[in-house]
Design a protein around this motif. Structure first.
Motif, short mmCIF file in Angstrom:
data_model
loop_
_atom_site.label_atom_id
_atom_site.label_comp_id
_atom_site.label_asym_id
_atom_site.label_seq_id
_atom_site.Cartn_x
_atom_site.Cartn_y
_atom_site.Cartn_z
N SER A 140 -33.27 2.55 -4.81
CA SER A 140 -34.12 3.41 -3.99
C SER A 140 -33.27 4.33 -3.11
CB SER A 140 -35.04 2.55 -3.11
OG SER A 140 -34.28 1.76 -2.22
N HIS B 252 -38.35 6.87 -4.21
CA HIS B 252 -38.99 5.96 -5.15
C HIS B 252 -38.05 4.83 -5.53
CE1 HIS B 252 -42.43 8.71 -5.84
NE2 HIS B 252 -41.54 9.65 -5.57
N GLY B 253 -38.56 3.92 -6.37
CA GLY B 253 -37.77 2.79 -6.83
C GLY B 253 -36.81 3.16 -7.94
#
Length: 206
Positions: free
Chosen positions: A139, A169-170
């Motif tokens: 992330s 985001h991941g």
């Protein structure tokens, strides 16, 4: 047209062309480069329990920030853009003695990995500059010092401006980061990564 007059004509035309090139507006030039510089990193064997946030703090001196970082396995210190910073990954609402909180960013997307890497980058560039499309094994979070940042992903475009933060985001999300304001972008970027994989790889928007 005589040979002598013809030569003078082409000489004058060439000079006029050079002058025209010299006075083309700056807007006609290609956008400047988006520059990314790594300023700190630290490996972790595991993560603290619960929801995690990046706490961004200022310190009076680099020595004080480095002392605080050495006392915490989840903290990193750096001097960027004329200020001293301490970055700590931990629960919401923490505070480091001697520091002044600038931002608390999260919750940060977490994931399973054999080993983790905390990394801080200093990044930015003139309006219109951008990174190639890429992804990270983890992330990414942003804290903007000046200008405005934009991040394009398959989910759309997110933006944030000076004095504000944005959680990325991941793992393995294709993205493009760009300077989206009218002045140069200057930002801090905080990563939580899988330390066993390359920190950044080329990607494509599907």
């Amino acid at each position: 047209m005589s040979p002598r007059r013809s030569g003078a004509y082409y000489l004058i035309a060439g000079v006029v062309s050079l002058i025209a090139l010299a006075v083309l507006p700056a807007a006609a030039a290609e956008p400047g480069k988006f520059v990314v510089t790594q300023v700190a990193q630290k490996k972790l064997s595991g993560l603290p329990p619960g929801e995690l946030y990046w706490r961004v703090e200022n310190f009076p001196t680099l020595d004080l920030a480095q002392n605080a970082a050495s006392a915490s396995p989840n903290s990193l210190a750096a001097e960027v853009s004329g200020k001293v910073w301490l970055f700590t990954l931990g629960p919401k609402g923490g505070m480091t003695p001697g520091g002044t909180t600038a931002a608390e960013i999260g919750p940060v997307p977490v994931f399973a990995a054999p080993e983790y890497l905390l990394q801080i980058n200093h990044a930015g560039g003139p309006p219109g500059s951008r990174t190639p499309v890429h992804s990270h094994p983890g992330s990414e979070s942003f804290y903007v010092l000046a200008g405005q940042v934009g991040q394009r992903t398959p989910h759309g475009v997110s933006r944030t401006e000076a004095g504000k933060s944005m959680v990325g985001h991941g793992p393995d999300m294709a993205m493009e980061v760009f300077s989206d304001g009218t002045t140069d972008l200057d930002q801090l970027v905080m990563f939580l990564l899988d330390a066993t994989r390359p920190a950044s790889v080329p990607a494509k928007f599907e």
